[in-house]
Design a protein around this motif. Structure first.
Motif, PDB file in Angstrom:
ATOM      1  N   LEU A 361       0.823  -1.197   0.000  1.00 16.86           N
ATOM      2  CA  LEU A 361       0.000   0.000   0.000  1.00 16.86           C
ATOM      3  C   LEU A 361       0.864   1.256   0.000  1.00 16.86           C
ATOM      4  CD1 LEU A 361      -2.818   1.274   0.205  1.00 16.86           C
ATOM      5  CD2 LEU A 361      -2.655   1.061   2.685  1.00 16.86           C
ATOM      6  N   LEU A 362       1.925   1.243   0.802  1.00 16.91           N
ATOM      7  CA  LEU A 362       2.815   2.396   0.866  1.00 16.91           C
ATOM      8  C   LEU A 362       3.513   2.633  -0.474  1.00 16.91           C
ATOM      9  CD1 LEU A 362       4.004   4.562   2.724  1.00 16.91           C
ATOM     10  CD2 LEU A 362       5.798   2.944   3.357  1.00 16.91           C
ATOM     11  N   THR A 363       3.919   1.542  -1.144  1.00 18.43           N
ATOM     12  CA  THR A 363       4.573   1.656  -2.461  1.00 18.43           C
ATOM     13  C   THR A 363       3.617   2.252  -3.486  1.00 18.43           C
ATOM     14  OG1 THR A 363       5.944  -0.268  -1.945  1.00 18.43           O
ATOM     15  CG2 THR A 363       5.778   0.375  -4.269  1.00 18.43           C
ATOM     16  N   GLY A 364       2.374   1.777  -3.470  1.00 10.56           N
ATOM     17  CA  GLY A 364       1.389   2.293  -4.420  1.00 10.56           C
ATOM     18  C   GLY A 364       1.144   3.777  -4.225  1.00 10.56           C
ATOM     19  N   ILE A 365       1.069   4.195  -2.957  1.00  8.98           N
ATOM     20  CA  ILE A 365       0.849   5.617  -2.683  1.00  8.98           C
ATOM     21  C   ILE A 365       2.031   6.449  -3.173  1.00  8.98           C
ATOM     22  CG2 ILE A 365       0.603   7.305  -0.818  1.00  8.98           C
ATOM     23  CD1 ILE A 365      -0.967   5.185   0.735  1.00  8.98           C
ATOM     24  N   THR A 366       3.253   5.934  -2.986  1.00  9.20           N
ATOM     25  CA  THR A 366       4.463   6.661  -3.426  1.00  9.20           C
ATOM     26  C   THR A 366       4.468   6.832  -4.937  1.00  9.20           C
ATOM     27  OG1 THR A 366       5.662   5.730  -1.536  1.00  9.20           O
ATOM     28  CG2 THR A 366       6.979   6.664  -3.341  1.00  9.20           C
ATOM     29  N   VAL A 367       4.146   5.747  -5.655  1.00 10.25           N
ATOM     30  CA  VAL A 367       4.112   5.815  -7.126  1.00 10.25           C
ATOM     31  C   VAL A 367       3.058   6.806  -7.585  1.00 10.25           C
ATOM     32  CG1 VAL A 367       3.601   4.501  -9.220  1.00 10.25           C
ATOM     33  CG2 VAL A 367       5.017   3.494  -7.422  1.00 10.25           C
ATOM     34  N   LEU A 368       1.914   6.784  -6.931  1.00 13.96           N
ATOM     35  CA  LEU A 368       0.839   7.693  -7.319  1.00 13.96           C
ATOM     36  C   LEU A 368       1.248   9.150  -7.112  1.00 13.96           C
ATOM     37  CD1 LEU A 368      -2.079   8.044  -8.252  1.00 13.96           C
ATOM     38  CD2 LEU A 368      -2.799   7.835  -5.865  1.00 13.96           C
ATOM     39  N   LEU A 369       1.890   9.433  -5.990  1.00 13.35           N
ATOM     40  CA  LEU A 369       2.347  10.799  -5.722  1.00 13.35           C
ATOM     41  C   LEU A 369       3.395  11.237  -6.741  1.00 13.35           C
ATOM     42  CD1 LEU A 369       2.622  10.722  -1.810  1.00 13.35           C
ATOM     43  CD2 LEU A 369       0.917  11.922  -3.188  1.00 13.35           C
ATOM     44  N   PHE A 370       4.276  10.286  -7.113  1.00 18.00           N
ATOM     45  CA  PHE A 370       5.316  10.610  -8.096  1.00 18.00           C
ATOM     46  C   PHE A 370       4.694  10.973  -9.436  1.00 18.00           C
ATOM     47  CE2 PHE A 370       9.438  10.650  -9.905  1.00 18.00           C
ATOM     48  CZ  PHE A 370       9.368  10.063 -11.157  1.00 18.00           C
ATOM     49  N   LYS A 371       3.666  10.193  -9.853  1.00 18.37           N
ATOM     50  CA  LYS A 371       3.008  10.474 -11.130  1.00 18.37           C
ATOM     51  C   LYS A 371       2.282  11.811 -11.089  1.00 18.37           C
ATOM     52  CE  LYS A 371       2.318   5.722 -12.711  1.00 18.37           C
ATOM     53  NZ  LYS A 371       1.323   4.709 -13.112  1.00 18.37           N
ATOM     54  N   VAL A 372       1.652  12.120  -9.982  1.00 19.05           N
ATOM     55  CA  VAL A 372       0.957  13.403  -9.863  1.00 19.05           C
ATOM     56  C   VAL A 372       1.945  14.555  -9.971  1.00 19.05           C
ATOM     57  CG1 VAL A 372      -0.345  14.858  -8.270  1.00 19.05           C
ATOM     58  CG2 VAL A 372      -0.967  12.462  -8.548  1.00 19.05           C
ATOM     59  N   GLN A 373       3.103  14.384  -9.336  1.00 24.00           N
ATOM     60  CA  GLN A 373       4.118  15.438  -9.363  1.00 24.00           C
ATOM     61  C   GLN A 373       4.632  15.656 -10.787  1.00 24.00           C
ATOM     62  OE1 GLN A 373       4.646  17.110  -6.665  1.00 24.00           O
ATOM     63  NE2 GLN A 373       6.167  18.507  -7.521  1.00 24.00           N
ATOM     64  N   ARG A 374       4.872  14.571 -11.519  1.00 24.80           N
ATOM     65  CA  ARG A 374       5.347  14.679 -12.908  1.00 24.80           C
ATOM     66  C   ARG A 374       4.306  15.353 -13.786  1.00 24.80           C
ATOM     67  NH1 ARG A 374       7.688   9.339 -15.423  1.00 24.80           N
ATOM     68  NH2 ARG A 374       7.879  10.851 -17.140  1.00 24.80           N
ATOM     69  N   SER A 375       3.030  15.033 -13.523  1.00 27.22           N
ATOM     70  CA  SER A 375       1.966  15.627 -14.329  1.00 27.22           C
ATOM     71  C   SER A 375       1.905  17.130 -14.108  1.00 27.22           C
ATOM     72  CB  SER A 375       0.632  14.981 -13.973  1.00 27.22           C
ATOM     73  OG  SER A 375      -0.422  15.604 -14.658  1.00 27.22           O
ATOM     74  N   LYS A 376       2.103  17.566 -12.873  1.00 26.13           N
ATOM     75  CA  LYS A 376       2.088  18.995 -12.580  1.00 26.13           C
ATOM     76  C   LYS A 376       3.236  19.712 -13.289  1.00 26.13           C
ATOM     77  CE  LYS A 376      -0.243  18.878  -8.082  1.00 26.13           C
ATOM     78  NZ  LYS A 376      -0.106  19.178  -6.636  1.00 26.13           N
TER      79      LYS A 376
END
Length: 393
Positions: A361-376
């Motif tokens: 769960l922690l890994t999934g959240i990290t990946v999701l945050l990384f993708k959001v940051q790249r999109s911004k």
């Protein structure tokens, strides 16, 4: 017809003998009674030969003047005197004892009474009479020394339990009045009246009820008021013995199959006279010779899933009387030896699975945050390039 009856009677008389048909009544001609109590006027019949004689009627009369009190035809008793209706008894059936019982005697019951039996020889119409007179003398008797009856007999009671005292004089004209007195514990010469009546009862005793009691009986005889008192009776009210508690080692919920179990009977404020007892499933356990006090009990092995209950009791001697108190029941149910291990393994495996899920769960959240940051960041660069192109134009 008359000659035939005489012939039959003569034949029976010859066969049975002349002495077998002589009816007699007892020779008692005087009876005494005490005012307010009961008196029996005897009337006993002897010499009755049922083959020769038949009873027709039995009655009781009072003299003087003559008054019929009661009579019976062998089936039903008839009471005829109003003032005696509820006070006299006799048998409604013909029998050897036809005595009359008179209760609640009054002074004016002193009189002559007559018991009369109407009978005949069988087969003959002529009726015959057999009677006796008896004089009833009513006396006024002073009250006798009363006696106290105790319930329980040994009056050592526990606080909260009931006790009952009963005062009774065996002799004396009625009515008799009864009074109860309690003596001061520190000085029995000081006494106070506590209750009127034959009985004295305490439904829930208290320590303050401890002490000496006595009762007094009073009546009137020959115009004089008389009083008698009983001996002193002691009542002791004791505190309830403390309730014992059973301690189990190891604790009851951790007992394994075949494991020894130790039971300890603990009582606060143990007296030297305390005796211990044990019950298994409500059945008394017999002590061993090696363990005289029997305060502790050791169970060397319990079968798996064998459920048993134990309880301990203590017996205390309080002023010569034994009181028994029992603990609450303790239920023992041993489990298999590997049950706890399996449970620990299950807990351990569950913990590993939980940690793995947490990491995923922690890994999934990290990946999701990384993708959001790249999109911004990508959106920001696109806006900058569009702005530059518009400025150049």
């Amino acid at each position: 017809m008359k000659e035939t009856s005489l012939l039959i009677f003569s034949s029976l008389l010859f066969l049975t003998g002349p002495g077998s048909c002589r009816l007699k009544l007892d020779s008692i001609t005087e009876a005494k009674g005490v005012r307010g109590r009961s008196a029996l006027l005897p009337c006993e019949l002897s010499g009755l030969n049922e083959n020769l004689i038949q009873i027709i009627n039995i009655s009781w009369h009072r003299y003087l003047p003559r008054e019929l009190l009661a009579y019976t035809d062998g089936v039903q008793l008839n009471l005829t005197a109003t003032q005696y209706v509820r006070r006299i008894r006799m048998s409604p059936l013909f029998q050897a004892n036809m005595s009359l019982l008179i209760s609640d005697l009054q002074n004016d019951d002193s009189a002559y009474y007559r018991c009369e039996i109407i009978w005949s020889y069988k087969g003959m119409a002529k009726k015959r009479s057999l009677q006796k007179d008896i004089f009833l003398d009513i006396e006024e008797v002073p009250v006798s020394k009363p006696v106290v009856m105790k319930i329980p007999e040994h009056l050592v009671v526990l606080s909260g339990d009931p006790f009952h005292l009963r005062c009774k004089s065996a002799i004396g004209s009625l009515p008799i009045e009864y009074y109860w007195y309690k003596h001061k514990p520190t000085d029995i010469r000081i006494v106070r009246k506590i209750q009127e009546g034959m009985n004295y009862s305490i439904e829930s005793s208290k320590i303050r009820d401890t002490g000496f009691y006595h009762c007094a009986a009073l009546n009137t005889a020959n115009g004089k008021k008389l009083k008698e008192r009983s001996d002193l009776i002691e009542v002791a009210v004791a505190e309830r013995p403390p309730k014992p508690v059973v301690i189990v080692e190891p604790p009851a919920n951790t007992i394994e199959d075949g494991q020894p179990v130790h039971l300890f009977c603990k009582v606060p404020g143990v007296l030297k006279t305390t005796q211990y007892r044990w019950r298994k499933d409500k059945v008394l356990v017999q002590p061993s010779r090696q363990n005289e006090s029997f305060q502790n009990l050791t169970l060397h092995s319990l079968a798996q899933n064998q459920s048993v209950t134990y309880e301990c009791g203590v017996t205390n001697n309080v002023r010569g009387r034994l009181f028994e108190t029992w603990s609450d029941e303790v239920k023992l149910t041993p489990s298999a030896g590997n049950t706890s291990l399996d449970l620990q393994a299950l807990i351990s495996s569950t913990s590993v699975v939980g940690i793995s899920l947490f990491i995923l769960l922690l890994t999934g959240i990290t990946v999701l945050l990384f993708k959001v940051q790249r999109s911004k960041k990508a959106n920001s660069r696109n806006k900058s390039s569009k702005l530059l192109r518009s400025n150049s134009k």
